[in-house]
Design a protein around this motif. Structure first.
Motif, PDB file in Angstrom:
ATOM      1  N   LEU A 527       0.837  -1.210   0.000  1.00 31.84           N
ATOM      2  CA  LEU A 527       0.000   0.000   0.000  1.00 31.84           C
ATOM      3  C   LEU A 527       0.871   1.259   0.000  1.00 31.84           C
ATOM      4  O   LEU A 527       1.851   1.329  -0.734  1.00 31.84           O
ATOM      5  CB  LEU A 527      -0.961  -0.018   1.200  1.00 31.84           C
ATOM      6  CG  LEU A 527      -1.788  -1.290   1.418  1.00 31.84           C
ATOM      7  CD1 LEU A 527      -2.893  -1.035   2.456  1.00 31.84           C
ATOM      8  CD2 LEU A 527      -2.411  -1.809   0.155  1.00 31.84           C
ATOM      9  N   GLY A 528       0.509   2.217   0.870  1.00 32.02           N
ATOM     10  CA  GLY A 528       1.261   3.479   0.884  1.00 32.02           C
ATOM     11  C   GLY A 528       2.690   3.334   1.370  1.00 32.02           C
ATOM     12  O   GLY A 528       3.519   4.226   1.157  1.00 32.02           O
ATOM     13  N   ALA A 529       2.978   2.214   2.019  1.00 31.11           N
ATOM     14  CA  ALA A 529       4.322   2.063   2.596  1.00 31.11           C
ATOM     15  C   ALA A 529       5.400   2.095   1.514  1.00 31.11           C
ATOM     16  O   ALA A 529       6.518   2.555   1.764  1.00 31.11           O
ATOM     17  CB  ALA A 529       4.421   0.754   3.370  1.00 31.11           C
ATOM     18  N   TYR A 530       5.067   1.641   0.317  1.00 32.80           N
ATOM     19  CA  TYR A 530       6.071   1.644  -0.750  1.00 32.80           C
ATOM     20  C   TYR A 530       6.579   3.064  -0.986  1.00 32.80           C
ATOM     21  O   TYR A 530       7.782   3.334  -0.950  1.00 32.80           O
ATOM     22  CB  TYR A 530       5.471   1.051  -2.025  1.00 32.80           C
ATOM     23  CG  TYR A 530       6.308   1.280  -3.270  1.00 32.80           C
ATOM     24  CD1 TYR A 530       7.563   0.685  -3.406  1.00 32.80           C
ATOM     25  CD2 TYR A 530       5.850   2.100  -4.297  1.00 32.80           C
ATOM     26  CE1 TYR A 530       8.334   0.912  -4.540  1.00 32.80           C
ATOM     27  CE2 TYR A 530       6.612   2.314  -5.428  1.00 32.80           C
ATOM     28  CZ  TYR A 530       7.856   1.719  -5.546  1.00 32.80           C
ATOM     29  OH  TYR A 530       8.609   1.939  -6.669  1.00 32.80           O
ATOM     30  N   HIS A 531       5.655   3.975  -1.204  1.00 32.74           N
ATOM     31  CA  HIS A 531       6.081   5.336  -1.508  1.00 32.74           C
ATOM     32  C   HIS A 531       6.550   6.084  -0.260  1.00 32.74           C
ATOM     33  O   HIS A 531       7.500   6.868  -0.325  1.00 32.74           O
ATOM     34  CB  HIS A 531       4.949   6.118  -2.180  1.00 32.74           C
ATOM     35  CG  HIS A 531       5.357   7.498  -2.589  1.00 32.74           C
ATOM     36  ND1 HIS A 531       6.310   7.734  -3.554  1.00 32.74           N
ATOM     37  CD2 HIS A 531       4.999   8.720  -2.138  1.00 32.74           C
ATOM     38  CE1 HIS A 531       6.494   9.035  -3.689  1.00 32.74           C
ATOM     39  NE2 HIS A 531       5.715   9.655  -2.828  1.00 32.74           N
ATOM     40  N   ASN A 532       5.886   5.864   0.867  1.00 34.17           N
ATOM     41  CA  ASN A 532       6.291   6.579   2.082  1.00 34.17           C
ATOM     42  C   ASN A 532       7.701   6.178   2.515  1.00 34.17           C
ATOM     43  O   ASN A 532       8.502   7.031   2.906  1.00 34.17           O
ATOM     44  CB  ASN A 532       5.271   6.342   3.200  1.00 34.17           C
ATOM     45  CG  ASN A 532       3.946   7.023   2.905  1.00 34.17           C
ATOM     46  OD1 ASN A 532       3.917   8.066   2.241  1.00 34.17           O
ATOM     47  ND2 ASN A 532       2.846   6.441   3.370  1.00 34.17           N
ATOM     48  N   VAL A 533       7.993   4.890   2.446  1.00 37.07           N
ATOM     49  CA  VAL A 533       9.349   4.454   2.812  1.00 37.07           C
ATOM     50  C   VAL A 533      10.357   4.947   1.769  1.00 37.07           C
ATOM     51  O   VAL A 533      11.456   5.390   2.116  1.00 37.07           O
ATOM     52  CB  VAL A 533       9.413   2.919   2.973  1.00 37.07           C
ATOM     53  CG1 VAL A 533      10.852   2.439   3.129  1.00 37.07           C
ATOM     54  CG2 VAL A 533       8.574   2.483   4.169  1.00 37.07           C
ATOM     55  N   PHE A 534       9.972   4.882   0.498  1.00 34.84           N
ATOM     56  CA  PHE A 534      10.845   5.450  -0.546  1.00 34.84           C
ATOM     57  C   PHE A 534      11.170   6.912  -0.212  1.00 34.84           C
ATOM     58  O   PHE A 534      12.325   7.344  -0.278  1.00 34.84           O
ATOM     59  CB  PHE A 534      10.146   5.345  -1.906  1.00 34.84           C
ATOM     60  CG  PHE A 534      10.745   6.206  -2.991  1.00 34.84           C
ATOM     61  CD1 PHE A 534      11.995   5.913  -3.526  1.00 34.84           C
ATOM     62  CD2 PHE A 534      10.058   7.321  -3.469  1.00 34.84           C
ATOM     63  CE1 PHE A 534      12.551   6.719  -4.521  1.00 34.84           C
ATOM     64  CE2 PHE A 534      10.611   8.122  -4.456  1.00 34.84           C
ATOM     65  CZ  PHE A 534      11.859   7.831  -4.984  1.00 34.84           C
ATOM     66  N   SER A 535      10.150   7.664   0.173  1.00 32.42           N
ATOM     67  CA  SER A 535      10.349   9.090   0.456  1.00 32.42           C
ATOM     68  C   SER A 535      11.199   9.296   1.704  1.00 32.42           C
ATOM     69  O   SER A 535      12.187  10.046   1.690  1.00 32.42           O
ATOM     70  CB  SER A 535       8.994   9.778   0.662  1.00 32.42           C
ATOM     71  OG  SER A 535       8.117   9.510  -0.390  1.00 32.42           O
ATOM     72  N   ILE A 536      10.794   8.637   2.787  1.00 33.12           N
ATOM     73  CA  ILE A 536      11.501   8.839   4.061  1.00 33.12           C
ATOM     74  C   ILE A 536      12.957   8.412   3.939  1.00 33.12           C
ATOM     75  O   ILE A 536      13.877   9.128   4.359  1.00 33.12           O
ATOM     76  CB  ILE A 536      10.802   8.047   5.188  1.00 33.12           C
ATOM     77  CG1 ILE A 536       9.434   8.654   5.494  1.00 33.12           C
ATOM     78  CG2 ILE A 536      11.672   7.999   6.450  1.00 33.12           C
ATOM     79  CD1 ILE A 536       8.600   7.838   6.477  1.00 33.12           C
ATOM     80  N   GLU A 537      13.163   7.254   3.359  1.00 28.10           N
ATOM     81  CA  GLU A 537      14.523   6.711   3.320  1.00 28.10           C
ATOM     82  C   GLU A 537      15.394   7.411   2.270  1.00 28.10           C
ATOM     83  O   GLU A 537      16.616   7.438   2.394  1.00 28.10           O
ATOM     84  CB  GLU A 537      14.470   5.204   3.090  1.00 28.10           C
ATOM     85  CG  GLU A 537      13.955   4.447   4.310  1.00 28.10           C
ATOM     86  CD  GLU A 537      14.909   4.575   5.504  1.00 28.10           C
ATOM     87  OE1 GLU A 537      16.042   4.072   5.414  1.00 28.10           O
ATOM     88  OE2 GLU A 537      14.526   5.193   6.505  1.00 28.10           O
ATOM     89  N   SER A 538      14.770   7.973   1.226  1.00 30.96           N
ATOM     90  CA  SER A 538      15.549   8.824   0.319  1.00 30.96           C
ATOM     91  C   SER A 538      15.949  10.098   1.043  1.00 30.96           C
ATOM     92  O   SER A 538      17.091  10.554   0.968  1.00 30.96           O
ATOM     93  CB  SER A 538      14.715   9.198  -0.920  1.00 30.96           C
ATOM     94  OG  SER A 538      14.467   8.072  -1.717  1.00 30.96           O
TER      95      SER A 538
END
Lengths: 740, 162, 447
Positions: A527-538
């Motif tokens: 779900l949203g974790a794909y993009h949220n983790v991509f964003s946070i970890e970038s």
């Protein structure tokens, strides 16, 4: 054999309440009952009876039941391991029955990496308690104290050598009782089956051409159907002369109900030919207005939103000196199952049976029953494996198609197979998302404050509710699409993993929930974790750069969670990560970490990427992952899941976006929706599992998606010196960044 | 009626000459292994072997294969007596959902019949037409390497298709 | 045919040896002193950027980069009727590339086909076109190449037999065929046309493939753009002898060169796919200029070239089917579902009545595509066509090609189709055996 467990049936009965005889009646009372006492573990909370999970027949046949659907993750095998271990029987001595509204518990959807947590935990406790009951019953028959008895290979053995098999002991309703809140589980140190890389039970059929999928079903008298879908969302069928098509060889009939159009033929290729002819004959009035794909992020954030502050932390004493802000975007992305959705349905004597690869037989049954105006008790859904789905693809819709067609042609089993273009064009996509981040650093290079805002649709438009089904939307007496709802935290939907796991003195997280859905969307792996983790970890890497710190050290500086730290340190160590490391020319190293949903499995991934500076082509060279999914049941199963997550997420991250024009979806096959091929497969992937014996199962199916994406983005930034924030990190975007 | 030889057996098939081989295998001969993935020759899930070569059965009309030897995964071996390629995929646990795997195996089999000791790069190049969505690629590559070793040690007859 | 060519060229070579011996002074070129490779930051980034676009127009990467090798590191075997010549490393590696070349050496190579060490370069490096490139553009190309990553990689030795391995002979070739100032200019045609002429006749070296070559491997001046050979493909005639069923316009050429396909003509395949891949990245005005000039080259419509609608009319279907039932059946079963599927290009099959491959004089392109198909470009949106090499036998292929020719080409049957099919299959099989790396965008469509 195992140490004896002291537990007798009386105490089970006293703790659990009355015997309930009928499975279907038990359904109604279960929720209520569970609410009264202490919460039962896993899905026992909603289906507390032991024989909902474990059945032992008098002939010694042993069966475990799960309401979850095997989607290729391999948990049918894991469940069998759990049951075998706790029952003290050989792995091969039982079989596992998966989701079937007539046979198994209602476990809702198979999603969210919940299968091990919900169903695995239920089977674990049910099997342990069943074994305890068997031992207690044997003790009674032997007239011996139970603590002197041992179990081995489905037999209870007395110290004097007397033996009673489970089958002999199980007479009457021994397991027809409610579970207790706690079980006497085996000591993990004594495990013989759990924790072992037991080969998957489904693989032999799959590699020898056995019947393994719903696509392979061949019921007596079965006929083939194809659906003709509208060319765009909301298109109205204005005319369709079917006379010539009805006369085509092998055609049995055409089903037309409002905008729902399908053809049924004796043989599959006749159905395909007739579908093409029908498609050519159908005239549609199109009205869809899709957003401008070139300006998707602005189009999304311009839509009205419901705004929720989902996390606030404040420490006025800590102030930032240097700050950074960034916006990250994700396009719509496709589940892209290799096998288009398929279902078989049969309507006999007022009863509908549907064989489907849905992830939720019960909710889908509710939706289909509502669509057909039938009582749920007259509709049975049986899960049969399909091609991997990675979330809500066309499975439920194909099941509804089959049911609607089957009702029109009573008696004959109807097999509906979607075409490639239909799966790509009509599946509910993973939603497009926008995140805006800002943060500032203290003088000593720590994050002082953190602001995170995410804009997203909901991440589940699954049934129930008939309005979730395409067939129900298209039929003349149409059902409206239900109003979308944000999925509740702590798991969340668009805001899944939006709250940072790191310890920041000031943090502010906003969820801008967008009810309007320009494209059909629903749940896609993580779900949203794909993009949220991509964003946070970038962004963590961007901040580490601003702080002049090593990305791994910078993360550890802000991470208190001990298991999280262990995962980060393991991945870094096994990768050979060192502060001040220098990758070879054109290569870069990346790192990322997350705990899925902040409550499930931990995963850290280090990657090495090679970037061709002339073409912009990025290739994952190697990946090293560390994962903590709690107690390990099948280590090879976890490894397989994490390897797959890394490869699949690489494909999403480097290549994938759904495309559309003003009216229609234009990414409708593998030409227009390219995914990773073998040229992009890395040289190696290593997965290091941190086993946590005795700890709860955490489920590993989705934990890798976000970290893999961010790790790749960070490695590309390391290789090129350029930060890419818009997914996918395509060849053109990388080349443009290098050339800029 | 069209004559077709599949897995060493002769069949008379009541299908139009333009029927894709895939539908004949699945619908008329009740074989499971060849899968419908796209019907367009874009994904490889339908791959079978025709006269020792890997063929996309979804875009191969029956008339092109009339009289030729067609081999499907069922023709290589069984659960009880698996062919080397099947053993290799089992031993490497090279599947998640497994929907793409039969096609992958058939092209790998065709490669190994032509080139018993392919390099890793050759295997990757050969499998380029095939898509896997679960991300099982690492295991598939390992399984093909393992199959090459198993065939090397197995009876030479295992290398041919029946 | 290759054997005949060798005999002819052998005789010619002997003549040339004599000529070269006489003209030793002509053959001799001085060495230009080596220098230390310049630092990349000594070049103006704007000039480097311009050089990047020029390198794309010049299609440099196609010959100077091989699969799995470094960018511009050379090593591509170029088969010629005289033997195999390997492309050179043009990265700024001092030892194996051009890192030690001063700019004047680079310009001399482009102008006169001479290496820094004074050796003559084989004309597989198309200096017969590059001689027309301006000083400013040479400077930009030099800046671009000298700022690439140096790759230490020596190209394999050329496989040429005596006397063709004797480089001074090339001086004789140059005397015959190397002329600068070949670029037509015509003020009346406007700036765009003249810009196009400069690019086409110079850096873009379109004639290198699209003009037939004589026995000595030189472009035939009197047959410019009347079609040539490259690898195992036919490069179509671009002048008024073109077999394109629909006349090329400047707009159609522009669209085709820019995005790789046009609805009236189909999709660029074979070596042309690499050209359009490069042209997708260069300034729009340059592609427009090339299109404007080439539209003029292609000349006025001839009676047999029609509007798209006329060309697509399939009146010959019945006749062709009657004449060749086997080919018709294969077409209906294997081709029609995509090629008559109604889906627009580039993802739907081209209407075969518009196909130059079928209307043209040479069946190779059609055979290559049917046998090998069109592979996916890794990670990119791109057309895919399945290859039929494994399922279609030679007789079936001949029947299909003859049917397509009769029905859609509406021209006399190709002669010796059986041999063409055998040859195309041999090429396809060799390419299959040699495949040891997955396709990349730079190498799309090779059989």
């Amino acid at each position: 054999m195992t140490a004896p467990v002291v537990l007798d049936r009386r105490s089970v009965l006293a703790g659990g309440g009355a015997l309930i005889v009928s499975f279907s009646l038990r359904r109604a009372g279960a929720q209520e009952k569970a609410a009264q006492g202490p919460k039962l573990p896993g899905s026992l909370a909603t289906s507390p009876n032991l024989d909902s999970w474990i059945r032992i027949d008098a002939d010694g046949q042993i069966t475990a039941f799960t309401g979850k659907a095997e989607l290729g993750q391999g948990f049918r095998t894991a469940f069998q391991q759990i049951a075998a271990e706790q029952l003290d029987i050989p792995f091969d001595a039982l079989k596992v029955i998966t989701a079937d509204t007539k046979l198994t518990a209602n476990e809702g959807y198979t999603s969210g990496s919940h299968s091990m947590q919900d169903s695995g935990t239920a089977i674990l406790h049910a099997a342990a308690q069943a074994r305890a009951l068997l031992v207690a019953e044997a003790a009674r028959q032997f007239d011996l104290p139970p603590d002197g008895l041992r179990t081995e290979s489905a037999v209870v053995i007395a110290p004097d050598g007397r033996r009673l098999s489970y089958g002999e002991l199980v007479a009457s309703d021994l397991l027809h009782v409610e579970a207790q809140p706690t079980s006497h589980l085996k000591d993990p140190a004594s495990f013989k089956v759990m924790g072992q890389p037991v080969p998957r039970v489904d693989i032999p059929a799959k590699v020898t051409g056995g019947a393994a999928y719903v696509q392979d079903m061949r019921l007596p008298g079965m006929v083939h159907a194809r659906v003709v879908r509208p060319p765009s969302y909301g298109a109205q069928l204005s005319e369709c002369d079917t006379a010539a098509i009805e006369k085509m060889p092998g055609v049995i009939g055409i089903v037309r109900d409002g905008n729902f159009l399908a053809v049924v033929a004796e043989k599959e290729f006749s159905a395909v030919k007739a579908m093409k002819a029908l498609s050519a004959a159908a005239k549609w009035r199109e009205s869809a207005k899709l957003p401008n794909q070139q300006d998707l992020a602005n189009a999304l954030t311009a839509l009205p939103s419901q705004d929720f502050a989902i996390f606030e932390r404040s420490d006025p004493a800590v102030n930032g000196a240097r700050s950074l802000e960034a916006t990250y975007t994700r396009p719509y992305q496709s589940h892209g199952s290799i096998g288009p959705s398929c279902a078989v349905a049969q309507f006999v004597d007022g009863a509908m049976t549907v064989w489907t690869h849905t992830q939720g037989v019960y909710p889908d049954r509710q939706a289909i029953a509502e669509m057909l105006g039938m009582p749920q008790s007259s509709v049975r859904l049986i899960h049969v494996e399909g091609s991997g789905c990675y979330g809500h693809n066309g499975a439920d819709d194909a099941a509804a198609d089959a049911a609607l067609i089957a009702r029109a042609l009573p008696g004959r089993p109807i097999r509906v197979q979607w075409m490639r273009e239909q799966e790509h064009g009509w599946e509910p996509y993973g939603p497009a998302m926008v995140t805006k981040l800002s943060a500032s650093l203290t003088e000593d290079g720590r994050i002082a404050d953190w602001n995170f805002a995410v804009w997203s649709n909901t991440h589940s438009m699954r049934p129930g509710g008939a309005g979730s089904l395409l067939a129900a939307q298209h039929m003349a007496r149409s059902f409206a699409v239900p109003a979308p709802k944000p999925l509740p935290l702590p798991e969340g939907g668009g805001d899944r993993n939006a709250i940072p796991i790191y310890n920041f003195p000031n943090a502010h997280v906003m969820h801008h929930f967008i009810p309007t859905m320009p494209l059909r969307i629903s749940a896609m792996r993580a779900l949203g974790a794909y993009h949220n983790v991509f964003s946070i970890e970038s962004f963590m890497d961007e901040l580490a750069g601003l702080a002049g710190d090593d990305p791994v050290a910078f993360r550890l500086k802000h991470l208190d969670d001990a298991r999280g730290r262990a995962v980060v340190e393991t991945a870094a160590r096994e990768f050979g990560w060192t502060r001040g490391q220098k990758p070879p020319q054109n290569r870069g190293y990346g790192f990322a970490f997350a705990r899925y949903k902040n409550l499930a499995a931990y995963c850290a991934i280090a990657t090495e990427v090679e970037v061709d500076r002339e073409t912009g082509r990025a290739r994952l060279v190697r990946a090293v992952a560390a994962v903590d999914a709690g107690q390990v049941v099948n280590p090879d199963g976890i490894t397989n899941q994490i390897e797959g997550a890394i490869v699949q997420s690489t494909s999403w991250t480097l290549y994938e976006s759904v495309t559309f024009d003003d009216t229609r979806i234009t990414s409708i096959d593998w030409q227009t929706y390219p995914i990773l091929r073998f040229d992009a497969v890395p040289d190696s992937i290593a997965v290091h599992i941190i086993n946590r014996p005795g700890q709860p199962f955490l489920g590993s199916g989705e934990t890798g998606q976000g970290p893999a994406a961010a790790s790749l983005a960070n490695a590309i930034a390391d290789a090129t010196g350029k930060r890419l924030r818009d997914l996918p990190l395509s060849r053109k975007r990388i080349k443009d960044a290098i050339d800029a | 009626m069209m004559a077709l030889k599949v897995n060493g057996r002769d069949h008379q098939v009541d299908a139009d000459p333009d029927t894709p081989l895939l539908y004949v295998l699945r619908d008329d001969l009740a074989l499971n292994a060849a899968k419908f993935g796209c019907g367009l020759g874009q994904c490889g899930a339908c791959t079978v072997i025709v006269d020792n070569k890997a063929v996309l059965s979804c875009v191969t009309p029956l008339l092109l294969v009339e009289g030729k030897q067609v081999t499907t995964l069922e023709g290589l071996g069984t659960v009880a007596a698996p062919a080397p390629i099947q053993r290799a995929f089992m031993e490497e646990q090279a599947a998640q959902c497994g929907y793409c795997i039969a096609g992958m195996m058939m092209r790998a089999q065709a490669l190994l019949m032509r080139n018993p000791k392919p390099s890793d790069a050759q295997i990757r190049a050969e499998l380029e037409p095939h898509l896997c969505r679960c991300g099982t690629h690492m295991r598939i590559l390992r399984a093909v390497h393992r199959a090459a070793r198993l065939m090397d040690t197995a009876d030479a007859s295992d290398r041919s298709v029946r | 045919m290759a054997g005949q060519l060798r005999i002819i060229t052998g005789i010619a070579a002997i003549v040339l040896v004599a000529g070269a011996a006489v003209g030793f002074a002509v053959a001799w070129r001085p060495q230009i002193a080596a220098m230390a490779p310049p630092r990349p930051d000594t070049f103006d980034p704007e000039i480097v950027k311009r050089g990047r676009d020029l390198a794309a127009i010049g299609n440099c990467n196609t010959c100077h980069t091989v699969q799995g090798g470094g960018n511009y590191a050379g090593g591509l075997p170029v088969p010629t009727p005289f033997g195999t010549i390997f492309s050179s490393n043009i990265t700024p590696d001092a030892e194996t590339g051009i890192g030690s070349w001063p700019e004047e050496a680079f310009v001399r190579a482009m102008r006169a086909g001479v290496g820094r060490d004074g050796r003559h370069l084989y004309p597989t490096f198309p200096y017969d076109h590059f001689t027309n490139v301006s000083d400013a553009d040479d400077r930009a190309l030099y800046a671009f190449l000298m700022t690439r990553q140096p790759v230490h990689a020596s190209s394999p030795a050329n496989q040429l037999s005596f006397p063709l391995n004797y480089r001074p002979l090339i001086a004789g070739w140059k005397l015959l065929y190397l002329r600068s100032g070949d670029v037509p200019s015509n003020a009346a045609k406007g700036a765009e046309w003249n810009r196009g002429a400069y690019l086409v006749e110079g850096l873009a070296h379109c004639g290198a493939c699209h003009t037939p070559r004589n026995a000595l491997g030189a472009e035939q001046v009197n047959a410019q753009f009347s079609g040539g050979d490259v690898d195992n493909w036919h490069a179509y005639a671009l002048n008024d002898t073109s077999h394109a069923p629909v006349r090329w316009t400047a707009d159609a050429l522009y669209a085709y060169l820019r995005r790789g396909w046009h609805a009236d003509h189909g999709t660029a395949r074979g070596p042309m796919a690499e050209v359009v891949g490069n042209l997708a990245t260069v300034p729009d005005r340059d592609v427009r200029a090339i299109a404007a000039y080439m539209a003029d080259v292609s000349g006025a419509p001839t009676p047999d070239r029609k509007s798209p609608n006329d060309a697509a009319a399939q009146s010959a279907a019945a006749d062709a089917t009657q004449a060749n039932a086997a080919g018709a059946a294969i077409y209906t079963a294997a081709c029609a579902s995509c090629h008559e599927g109604g889906r627009a290009l580039p993802y739907g099959g081209v209407n075969l009545a518009l196909s130059t491959a079928i209307a043209g004089s040479d069946p190779r392109n059609l055979l290559n595509i049917v046998l090998s198909g069109v592979g996916a470009v890794a990670g990119e949106r791109s057309p895919i066509m399945p290859g039929f090499a494994a399922s279609i036998d030679d007789a079936q292929m001949v029947a299909l090609a003859a049917y397509l020719r009769a029905r859609f080409g509406k021209r006399p049957a190709w002669s010796d189709l059986d041999k063409a099919v055998r040859d195309a299959r041999a090429v396809q099989a060799a390419s299959l055996a040699a495949a040891d790396a997955p396709a990349d965008s730079r190498q799309r469509g090779k059989p």
